[in-house]
Motif scaffolding. Structure first.
Motif, mmCIF file in Angstrom:
data_model
loop_
_atom_site.group_PDB
_atom_site.id
_atom_site.type_symbol
_atom_site.label_atom_id
_atom_site.label_comp_id
_atom_site.label_asym_id
_atom_site.label_seq_id
_atom_site.Cartn_x
_atom_site.Cartn_y
_atom_site.Cartn_z
ATOM 1 N N VAL A 1 20.404 26.569 -10.623
ATOM 2 C CA VAL A 1 20.881 25.296 -11.167
ATOM 3 C C VAL A 1 20.997 25.369 -12.685
ATOM 4 N N ALA A 2 19.980 25.898 -13.345
ATOM 5 C CA ALA A 2 20.029 26.032 -14.799
ATOM 6 C C ALA A 2 21.205 26.911 -15.215
ATOM 7 N N GLY A 3 21.440 27.990 -14.468
ATOM 8 C CA GLY A 3 22.559 28.866 -14.768
ATOM 9 C C GLY A 3 23.897 28.169 -14.643
ATOM 10 N N GLU A 4 24.031 27.289 -13.643
ATOM 11 C CA GLU A 4 25.290 26.549 -13.483
ATOM 12 C C GLU A 4 25.529 25.601 -14.654
ATOM 13 N N PHE A 5 24.491 24.903 -15.083
ATOM 14 C CA PHE A 5 24.650 24.001 -16.223
ATOM 15 C C PHE A 5 25.066 24.769 -17.478
ATOM 16 N N ALA A 6 24.392 25.892 -17.727
ATOM 17 C CA ALA A 6 24.693 26.674 -18.926
ATOM 18 C C ALA A 6 26.107 27.230 -18.868
ATOM 19 N N ALA A 7 26.520 27.723 -17.702
ATOM 20 C CA ALA A 7 27.873 28.264 -17.568
ATOM 21 C C ALA A 7 28.914 27.164 -17.702
ATOM 22 N N VAL B 1 23.073 33.516 -11.481
ATOM 23 C CA VAL B 1 22.716 32.942 -12.778
ATOM 24 C C VAL B 1 24.028 32.727 -13.524
ATOM 25 N N GLY B 2 24.601 31.541 -13.363
ATOM 26 C CA GLY B 2 25.913 31.295 -13.927
ATOM 27 C C GLY B 2 26.938 32.203 -13.276
ATOM 28 N N ASN B 3 27.752 32.878 -14.089
ATOM 29 C CA ASN B 3 28.720 33.825 -13.558
ATOM 30 C C ASN B 3 28.097 35.180 -13.252
ATOM 31 N N GLY B 4 26.842 35.356 -13.581
ATOM 32 C CA GLY B 4 26.147 36.602 -13.315
ATOM 33 C C GLY B 4 25.266 36.487 -12.092
ATOM 34 N N ALA B 5 24.525 37.539 -11.830
ATOM 35 C CA ALA B 5 23.635 37.571 -10.676
ATOM 36 C C ALA B 5 22.617 38.682 -10.868
#
Length: 384
Positions: free
Chosen positions: A157-163, A327-331
């Motif tokens: 979730v944090a990764g989506e917000f940051a991305a 993690v956002g566009n990463g993993a």
């Protein structure tokens, strides 16, 4: 004979499909689910950034089952002695064998104000609300978004917000803060996995506060045990799980047979499973899916005539091939002892999601997920 499966998530759907093939033709198989849809839960966080995925990760259970009757209703109670299920619409459903696959709900631990002010992340409406709230933060010029709980869900979730902030060109105006009472992110996983996840969060400029226990929340601040309150403009909570309301919020302990009571089994996050090796099984989609084969065999065994003897039930042993987290566009992917990040991890993550949808959803759903991930997606085929 009537067999009921309570819940249409990962455990409920896959168990139902196994039972459809193995139950006698004259047996009634009933699935009870409060939405009537199967939600691909491991893709839920992505709806925050890509609302168009909603239809791709939500599939009517009637499209995924063959002979089972699907009842859209809420399970309000289970009497394992009487072998009855109480339903929200009224009345009871009796059974000869049952599988409790209701999943877990968000635990707020009676922390003052947290349930009132935070958005959980268990349902589509939660992801949609998180998206709307984030858009509200952007409309006011930016601010602080706090995510409570740094397990796999909180990290994603944090990764989506940051991305999303980066995509909107406002990364400098939005501070995404991830907090957890544990000493590190993704607690319970190997150190190299935790370090890789932390690296991906750092890459996205997510602020991480570990060893930070939330004690309360107000309408505009999160309070902690050992640090000053943190003001927020948006608050999301992924800090723990509890059992379903039908089990009074408890996650009962079950052994490797998955037997909750006579002719009644618990599969997935609704129970705390201790497997054949005495290891506590993590609450995860992966574990729920892998438990369904033993659950199906044991449920069928419980229906056999045994001349007064207890049925012989198998013991399930959880063995994981690895773990994945977006993690956002990463993993980050853990495959055995190896850790993958960057494009390699992204390929693994996407492949798992697409394979699940193609096998248990539809090729159309799988293509829609790929379409959201791949540059030049208009060149992908369409299904009309």
């Amino acid at each position: 004979m009537r067999v009921v499966v309570l819940g249409g998530g990962y455990a409920g759907l896959l168990l139902t499909r196994k039972l459809e093939d193995r139950l006698p033709a004259d047996a009634d198989l009933v699935v009870v689910d409060d939405t009537g849809d199967h939600l691909v839960q491991h893709e839920l966080h992505r709806v925050i950034r890509k609302p168009s995925l909603t239809d791709a990760i939500t599939i009517p259970l009637t499209e995924l089952t063959d002979r089972a009757e699907v009842r859209e209703d809420t399970v309000t109670g289970i009497d394992t002695d009487a072998k009855t299920v109480s339903l929200g619409a009224g009345g009871e459903l009796d059974y000869d064998a049952a599988a409790v696959c209701l999943g877990a709900q968000t635990a707020f631990y009676d922390l003052p104000g947290v349930e009132e002010h935070a958005t959980p992340m268990k349902r589509l409406e939660h992801a949609a609300r998180a998206r709307r709230d984030f858009e509200g933060v952007l409309e006011t010029g930016g601010g602080t978004v706090v995510v409570g709980g740094a397990g796999l869900s909180g990290v994603q979730v944090a990764g989506e917000f940051a991305a999303l902030a980066r995509e909107e060109g406002v990364a400098d105006d939005v501070d995404v803060v991830l907090v957890d009472r544990s000493a590190d992110v993704t607690p319970g996983f190997p150190e190299n996995f935790r370090q890789a996840v932390r690296g991906e969060l750092d890459r996205l400029d997510v602020t991480v506060h570990t060893d930070t226990a939330v004690t309360a929340a107000t309408a505009d601040a999160v309070e902690f045990a050992d640090r000053d309150p943190l003001g927020y403009d948006q608050f999301v909570w992924t800090g723990g799980i509890r059992g379903p309301d039908a089990l009074d919020g408890d996650r009962p302990d079950v052994r490797g047979t998955l037997e909750l009571a006579e002719n009644t089994f618990a599969v997935g996050d609704a129970a705390r499973v201790v497997d054949a090796d005495g290891a506590v099984v993590p609450a995860s989609a992966q574990a729920a899916v892998r438990a369904t084969e033993v659950a199906a065999r044991n449920l069928l065994a419980s229906l056999e005539e045994t001349d007064g003897f207890d049925p012989r039930l198998e013991q399930w042993r959880f063995e994981s091939p690895g773990w994945l987290v977006s993690v956002g566009n990463g993993a980050v992917a853990q495959l055995g002892a190896d850790i993958l990040t960057g494009k390699a991890a992204e390929v693994v993550k996407s492949s798992v999601g697409v394979a699940y949808l193609a096998e248990h959803g539809s090729l159309r759903n799988a293509i829609e997920v790929v379409r959201e991930d791949v540059e030049g997606a208009p060149d992908l085929p369409t299904l009309d």
